[in-house]
Design a protein around this motif. Structure first.
Motif, PDB file in Angstrom:
ATOM      1  N   ASP A 179       7.511 -36.310 -45.584  1.00 40.28           N
ATOM      2  CA  ASP A 179       8.786 -36.476 -44.879  1.00 40.28           C
ATOM      3  C   ASP A 179       9.837 -36.970 -45.867  1.00 40.28           C
ATOM      4  O   ASP A 179       9.892 -38.147 -46.200  1.00 40.28           O
ATOM      5  CB  ASP A 179       8.638 -37.479 -43.730  1.00 40.28           C
ATOM      6  CG  ASP A 179       7.665 -37.005 -42.672  1.00 40.28           C
ATOM      7  OD1 ASP A 179       7.833 -35.867 -42.206  1.00 40.28           O
ATOM      8  OD2 ASP A 179       6.754 -37.770 -42.331  1.00 40.28           O
ATOM      9  N   LEU A 180      10.663 -36.041 -46.315  1.00 40.77           N
ATOM     10  CA  LEU A 180      11.679 -36.372 -47.310  1.00 40.77           C
ATOM     11  C   LEU A 180      13.060 -36.367 -46.672  1.00 40.77           C
ATOM     12  O   LEU A 180      13.547 -35.325 -46.244  1.00 40.77           O
ATOM     13  CB  LEU A 180      11.638 -35.365 -48.466  1.00 40.77           C
ATOM     14  CG  LEU A 180      10.437 -35.463 -49.410  1.00 40.77           C
ATOM     15  CD1 LEU A 180      10.430 -34.318 -50.397  1.00 40.77           C
ATOM     16  CD2 LEU A 180      10.456 -36.787 -50.151  1.00 40.77           C
ATOM     17  N   ASP A 181      13.673 -37.525 -46.624  1.00 40.50           N
ATOM     18  CA  ASP A 181      15.070 -37.578 -46.210  1.00 40.50           C
ATOM     19  C   ASP A 181      15.942 -37.689 -47.454  1.00 40.50           C
ATOM     20  O   ASP A 181      15.452 -37.687 -48.594  1.00 40.50           O
ATOM     21  CB  ASP A 181      15.316 -38.741 -45.243  1.00 40.50           C
ATOM     22  CG  ASP A 181      14.928 -40.101 -45.823  1.00 40.50           C
ATOM     23  OD1 ASP A 181      14.830 -40.232 -47.072  1.00 40.50           O
ATOM     24  OD2 ASP A 181      14.731 -41.046 -45.033  1.00 40.50           O
ATOM     25  N   SER A 182      17.237 -37.779 -47.264  1.00 38.51           N
ATOM     26  CA  SER A 182      18.165 -37.779 -48.401  1.00 38.51           C
ATOM     27  C   SER A 182      17.941 -38.971 -49.322  1.00 38.51           C
ATOM     28  O   SER A 182      17.982 -38.842 -50.547  1.00 38.51           O
ATOM     29  CB  SER A 182      19.612 -37.772 -47.890  1.00 38.51           C
ATOM     30  OG  SER A 182      19.884 -36.603 -47.140  1.00 38.51           O
ATOM     31  N   ALA A 183      17.685 -40.147 -48.735  1.00 34.92           N
ATOM     32  CA  ALA A 183      17.491 -41.345 -49.552  1.00 34.92           C
ATOM     33  C   ALA A 183      16.241 -41.225 -50.420  1.00 34.92           C
ATOM     34  O   ALA A 183      16.253 -41.599 -51.605  1.00 34.92           O
ATOM     35  CB  ALA A 183      17.397 -42.579 -48.650  1.00 34.92           C
ATOM     36  N   LYS A 184      15.156 -40.684 -49.842  1.00 36.11           N
ATOM     37  CA  LYS A 184      13.932 -40.517 -50.627  1.00 36.11           C
ATOM     38  C   LYS A 184      14.121 -39.483 -51.728  1.00 36.11           C
ATOM     39  O   LYS A 184      13.630 -39.650 -52.849  1.00 36.11           O
ATOM     40  CB  LYS A 184      12.770 -40.116 -49.723  1.00 36.11           C
ATOM     41  CG  LYS A 184      12.085 -41.287 -49.042  1.00 36.11           C
ATOM     42  CD  LYS A 184      10.788 -40.848 -48.379  1.00 36.11           C
ATOM     43  CE  LYS A 184      10.096 -42.018 -47.713  1.00 36.11           C
ATOM     44  NZ  LYS A 184       8.834 -41.602 -47.056  1.00 36.11           N
ATOM     45  N   LEU A 185      14.806 -38.393 -51.431  1.00 35.71           N
ATOM     46  CA  LEU A 185      15.067 -37.380 -52.457  1.00 35.71           C
ATOM     47  C   LEU A 185      15.851 -37.985 -53.612  1.00 35.71           C
ATOM     48  O   LEU A 185      15.570 -37.697 -54.791  1.00 35.71           O
ATOM     49  CB  LEU A 185      15.830 -36.196 -51.864  1.00 35.71           C
ATOM     50  CG  LEU A 185      15.029 -35.192 -51.045  1.00 35.71           C
ATOM     51  CD1 LEU A 185      15.970 -34.187 -50.385  1.00 35.71           C
ATOM     52  CD2 LEU A 185      14.014 -34.460 -51.920  1.00 35.71           C
ATOM     53  N   ALA A 186      16.837 -38.815 -53.299  1.00 31.77           N
ATOM     54  CA  ALA A 186      17.629 -39.453 -54.347  1.00 31.77           C
ATOM     55  C   ALA A 186      16.762 -40.386 -55.192  1.00 31.77           C
ATOM     56  O   ALA A 186      16.881 -40.427 -56.427  1.00 31.77           O
ATOM     57  CB  ALA A 186      18.796 -40.222 -53.721  1.00 31.77           C
ATOM     58  N   GLU A 187      15.903 -41.151 -54.531  1.00 34.65           N
ATOM     59  CA  GLU A 187      15.001 -42.052 -55.258  1.00 34.65           C
ATOM     60  C   GLU A 187      14.062 -41.262 -56.166  1.00 34.65           C
ATOM     61  O   GLU A 187      13.825 -41.637 -57.323  1.00 34.65           O
ATOM     62  CB  GLU A 187      14.197 -42.886 -54.268  1.00 34.65           C
ATOM     63  CG  GLU A 187      13.272 -43.896 -54.910  1.00 34.65           C
ATOM     64  CD  GLU A 187      12.615 -44.788 -53.883  1.00 34.65           C
ATOM     65  OE1 GLU A 187      13.131 -45.888 -53.627  1.00 34.65           O
ATOM     66  OE2 GLU A 187      11.572 -44.369 -53.328  1.00 34.65           O
ATOM     67  N   ILE A 188      13.511 -40.165 -55.651  1.00 34.95           N
ATOM     68  CA  ILE A 188      12.623 -39.310 -56.443  1.00 34.95           C
ATOM     69  C   ILE A 188      13.367 -38.745 -57.648  1.00 34.95           C
ATOM     70  O   ILE A 188      12.797 -38.634 -58.745  1.00 34.95           O
ATOM     71  CB  ILE A 188      12.039 -38.187 -55.559  1.00 34.95           C
ATOM     72  CG1 ILE A 188      11.027 -38.778 -54.584  1.00 34.95           C
ATOM     73  CG2 ILE A 188      11.381 -37.101 -56.405  1.00 34.95           C
ATOM     74  CD1 ILE A 188      10.610 -37.830 -53.477  1.00 34.95           C
ATOM     75  N   ALA A 189      14.635 -38.410 -57.474  1.00 35.80           N
ATOM     76  CA  ALA A 189      15.426 -37.895 -58.596  1.00 35.80           C
ATOM     77  C   ALA A 189      15.509 -38.915 -59.720  1.00 35.80           C
ATOM     78  O   ALA A 189      15.313 -38.594 -60.902  1.00 35.80           O
ATOM     79  CB  ALA A 189      16.826 -37.525 -58.119  1.00 35.80           C
ATOM     80  N   GLY A 190      15.775 -40.177 -59.366  1.00 32.82           N
ATOM     81  CA  GLY A 190      15.865 -41.216 -60.384  1.00 32.82           C
ATOM     82  C   GLY A 190      14.547 -41.484 -61.069  1.00 32.82           C
ATOM     83  O   GLY A 190      14.473 -41.612 -62.301  1.00 32.82           O
ATOM     84  N   LEU A 191      13.462 -41.566 -60.285  1.00 34.11           N
ATOM     85  CA  LEU A 191      12.138 -41.799 -60.855  1.00 34.11           C
ATOM     86  C   LEU A 191      11.697 -40.634 -61.733  1.00 34.11           C
ATOM     87  O   LEU A 191      11.106 -40.835 -62.804  1.00 34.11           O
ATOM     88  CB  LEU A 191      11.115 -42.006 -59.733  1.00 34.11           C
ATOM     89  CG  LEU A 191      11.170 -43.337 -58.989  1.00 34.11           C
ATOM     90  CD1 LEU A 191      10.294 -43.286 -57.743  1.00 34.11           C
ATOM     91  CD2 LEU A 191      10.749 -44.490 -59.886  1.00 34.11           C
TER      92      LEU A 191
END
Length: 331
Positions: free
Chosen positions: A177-189
């Motif tokens: 379950d990927l929402d916008s906030a998780k996608l952004a966090e994954i981008a940084g990591l």
């Protein structure tokens, strides 16, 4: 020099201790022999004497430390730590002992938590959930990180795209379950992981079936919002989206579909909009382009723990152990 050879060299330069809990799988011992012979890492293998004897036949693992989870002199220390970490969840010493003896991955994570090892690798004969669950319960995520994600380091032969054929693909293994906030966090990591493993600067593309609003749908909006969040959180990161895959990778297409983008046509770190897309995408590239696929490498944990595909070869285990060692160096 191939990417994985560079990782081996870095691992050898500052050897770390990695735990392998899957003594019930012969691939563990085939990989261990090479790791020890080449000096990639120090190894701890968890298993009973019977498991070790049966599955290590034909392999020289004399340089490994063998820990019998039923007769380890350090066992009480790990039981105490388990209870300390999980007593609020009702874990008693008896429950901790039973769990550690039943599931060696708990034992491996406790060894890391107590400082007796630098990282762990599992998953050759266990699901991703069985690898991640003990790590989340005992090691936790890094401060400020909401969830663990998984990436593959892809090495595509004879490829000029990305970083001369090197890419990070995320998330391919963990988040359903990927929402916008998780996608952004994954981008940084993922950007941090790409830089740490390759030494090159990440160029992050947030992928979609739309480029810069060319399609309208809630799925597209989710990625566009993730781009806004990521740019606010990581202002110095080369990141853009939403981008179709060809716009992210091919310079001529990027210039046409996203003119002026700092990433379009040159991306090396690809953030997929869903686990489904990421998992299918990495397997397509692995199988059709004969790419090396190293992972899934986990990111966001306080200590390096990594997963393996159950279809992995011994050589894949060697590669993931080396990557885990380099992650441990980065701490």
């Amino acid at each position: 020099m191939a990417f994985i050879d560079e990782v081996y060299a870095r691992a050898k330069a500052d050897k770390k201790t990695i735990v392998l809990p899957e003594s019930m799988d012969k691939r563990t011992f085939e990989a261990a022999e090479k790791i020890l012979k080449e000096g990639i890492a120090n190894l701890i293998i968890i298993g009973t004497p019977e498991e070790i004897a049966e599955n290590s036949k034909g392999y020289d693992i004399s340089g490994a430390t063998i820990v019998d989870p039923f007769n380890d002199p350090n066992k009480q220390k790990y039981i105490d730590k388990f209870v300390e970490l999980r007593s609020k969840k009702g874990v008693t010493p008896e429950m901790a002992k039973e769990q550690m003896e039943k599931d060696y991955m708990y034992y491996a994570c406790l060894m890391c938590k107590c400082g007796d090892a630098d990282g762990a690798v599992s998953g050759a004969c266990h699901s991703t959930g069985n690898t991640i669950r003990p790590a989340l319960q005992l090691l936790k995520t890094k401060p400020g990180i909401s969830s663990v994600s998984g990436f593959f380091l892809m090495e595509v032969p004879n490829c000029e795209l990305g970083e001369n054929g090197l890419f990070v693909f995320a998330d391919c293994a963990v988040n359903t379950d990927l929402d916008s906030a998780k996608l952004a966090e994954i981008a940084g990591l993922s950007a941090e992981s790409f830089r740490m493993l390759t030494g090159a600067e990440p160029k992050v593309a947030m992928l979609s079936y739309s480029s810069k609003g060319s399609a309208k749908h809630d799925d597209v909006t989710k990625v566009a919002e993730a781009v806004k969040i990521a740019k606010e959180k990581f202002p110095d990161l080369a990141l853009d989206g939403e981008l179709q895959l060809d716009a992210a990778l091919v310079p001529s297409v990027g210039a046409s579909k996203a003119p002026g983008s700092p990433v379009a046509g040159h991306a090396n770190t690809l953030v997929f909009p869903s686990l489904e897309a990421g998992n299918i995408g990495y397997k397509l590239v692995q199988r059709l382009a004969k790419a090396g696929a190293y992972g899934p490498v986990l990111q966001g944990l306080s200590l390096p723990v990594n997963d393996l595909s159950r279809g992995c070869f011994a050589e894949d285990i060697v590669g993931v152990v080396a990557i885990t060692a380099v992650q441990a160096q980065g701490r």
